[in-house]
Scaffold this motif. Structure first.
Motif, PDB file in Angstrom:
ATOM      1  N   LEU A 146      -1.311   6.692   4.420  1.00  0.00           N
ATOM      2  CA  LEU A 146      -0.334   6.133   3.495  1.00  0.00           C
ATOM      3  C   LEU A 146       0.518   7.243   2.885  1.00  0.00           C
ATOM      4  O   LEU A 146       1.730   7.102   2.734  1.00  0.00           O
ATOM      5  CB  LEU A 146      -1.039   5.346   2.389  1.00  0.00           C
ATOM      6  CG  LEU A 146      -1.764   4.076   2.817  1.00  0.00           C
ATOM      7  CD1 LEU A 146      -2.490   3.459   1.622  1.00  0.00           C
ATOM      8  CD2 LEU A 146      -0.809   3.073   3.447  1.00  0.00           C
TER       9      LEU A 146
ATOM     10  N   SER B 233       0.827  -1.207   0.000  1.00  0.00           N
ATOM     11  CA  SER B 233       0.000   0.000   0.000  1.00  0.00           C
ATOM     12  C   SER B 233       0.860   1.255   0.000  1.00  0.00           C
ATOM     13  O   SER B 233       0.547   2.233  -0.699  1.00  0.00           O
ATOM     14  CB  SER B 233      -0.940   0.001   1.206  1.00  0.00           C
ATOM     15  OG  SER B 233      -1.820  -1.103   1.148  1.00  0.00           O
TER      16      SER B 233
ATOM     17  N   GLY C 219      -3.795   8.446  -1.245  1.00  0.00           N
ATOM     18  CA  GLY C 219      -3.156   7.933  -0.037  1.00  0.00           C
ATOM     19  C   GLY C 219      -3.414   8.802   1.178  1.00  0.00           C
ATOM     20  O   GLY C 219      -3.366   8.326   2.314  1.00  0.00           O
TER      21      GLY C 219
ATOM     22  N   VAL D 250      -5.852  -0.466   6.299  1.00  0.00           N
ATOM     23  CA  VAL D 250      -5.132  -1.620   5.752  1.00  0.00           C
ATOM     24  C   VAL D 250      -5.063  -2.735   6.797  1.00  0.00           C
ATOM     25  O   VAL D 250      -5.331  -3.896   6.501  1.00  0.00           O
ATOM     26  CB  VAL D 250      -3.717  -1.218   5.282  1.00  0.00           C
ATOM     27  CG1 VAL D 250      -2.945  -2.433   4.765  1.00  0.00           C
ATOM     28  CG2 VAL D 250      -3.799  -0.131   4.209  1.00  0.00           C
TER      29      VAL D 250
ATOM     30  N   LEU E 259      -7.324  -6.590  -0.028  1.00  0.00           N
ATOM     31  CA  LEU E 259      -7.438  -5.129  -0.037  1.00  0.00           C
ATOM     32  C   LEU E 259      -8.434  -4.660  -1.094  1.00  0.00           C
ATOM     33  O   LEU E 259      -9.139  -3.668  -0.892  1.00  0.00           O
ATOM     34  CB  LEU E 259      -6.059  -4.494  -0.255  1.00  0.00           C
ATOM     35  CG  LEU E 259      -5.051  -4.715   0.876  1.00  0.00           C
ATOM     36  CD1 LEU E 259      -3.671  -4.207   0.486  1.00  0.00           C
ATOM     37  CD2 LEU E 259      -5.528  -4.057   2.164  1.00  0.00           C
TER      38      LEU E 259
ATOM     39  N   LEU F 187      -4.617   2.312  -5.756  1.00  0.00           N
ATOM     40  CA  LEU F 187      -5.471   2.704  -4.637  1.00  0.00           C
ATOM     41  C   LEU F 187      -6.782   3.265  -5.179  1.00  0.00           C
ATOM     42  O   LEU F 187      -6.799   3.911  -6.227  1.00  0.00           O
ATOM     43  CB  LEU F 187      -4.767   3.761  -3.778  1.00  0.00           C
ATOM     44  CG  LEU F 187      -3.455   3.341  -3.115  1.00  0.00           C
ATOM     45  CD1 LEU F 187      -2.806   4.549  -2.430  1.00  0.00           C
ATOM     46  CD2 LEU F 187      -3.671   2.218  -2.117  1.00  0.00           C
TER      47      LEU F 187
ATOM     48  N   LEU G 130      -8.283  -1.107  -2.856  1.00  0.00           N
ATOM     49  CA  LEU G 130      -7.595  -1.184  -4.139  1.00  0.00           C
ATOM     50  C   LEU G 130      -8.595  -1.448  -5.248  1.00  0.00           C
ATOM     51  O   LEU G 130      -9.667  -2.009  -5.024  1.00  0.00           O
ATOM     52  CB  LEU G 130      -6.562  -2.322  -4.156  1.00  0.00           C
ATOM     53  CG  LEU G 130      -5.382  -2.265  -3.204  1.00  0.00           C
ATOM     54  CD1 LEU G 130      -4.456  -3.439  -3.465  1.00  0.00           C
ATOM     55  CD2 LEU G 130      -4.640  -0.959  -3.321  1.00  0.00           C
TER      56      LEU G 130
END
Length: 153
Positions: free
Chosen positions: A126, A13, A70, A78, A48, A66, A54
């Motif tokens: 992320l 990720s 992020g 996650v 995910l 993604l 995702l």
């Protein structure tokens, strides 16, 4: 504390968060760059994807990306998608029914630590870590740093 699947899911990720948001990344390339078995990584990425973090696309220009920036995905998203809430709910000694009414010897200390971990996972995105990784050229594999991982795509 986190499963190997979860650790790999976080690494994957972060790798995706460091890439162009509109770009699908082939799983084979991610597998090679992150030094994770292709089949194991594929299973993790399926989790995910099933959880909505995702998007996958099949074909010659296929891969994964993604579903949102992020900056909108916290680490806890996650972790929960792969490991579920057990890290944040279960007794550190694995005793069923551990709680305020029937605590284990570590209950009080673990509750404080667990709450700190939860806050960190909720408040770290992320993008935060991908930017830090790029800026400070930190490792995302045993020997590879962000700069090296993002080169030669």
């Amino acid at each position: 504390m986190l499963s190997k699947s979860c650790v790999y899911g976080l690494r994957a990720s972060l790798y995706l968060a460091s890439k162009d948001e509109d770009e699908f990344t082939p799983i084979k390339i991610m597998s090679e760059k992150l030094e994770i078995s292709f089949h194991f990584l594929t299973k993790i990425l399926q989790q995910l994807t099933a959880d909505g973090l995702l998007e996958s696309f099949k074909g010659p220009k296929g891969g994964v990306k993604l579903t949102k920036p992020g900056s909108k995905i916290a680490l806890i998203d996650v972790v929960l998608a792969i490991d579920g809430p057990r890290l944040l709910t279960e007794c550190v000694l694995g005793l069923p029914g551990c709680g305020l009414k029937n605590p284990c010897p570590l209950h009080d200390k673990w509750a404080v630590t667990r709450d700190s971990i939860r806050v960190m996972l909720q408040n770290t995105t992320l993008k935060d870590l991908a930017e830090k990784g790029k800026l400070e050229n930190l490792r995302l594999t045993e020997d590879g740093d962000f700069e090296e991982l993002l080169r030669d795509q």
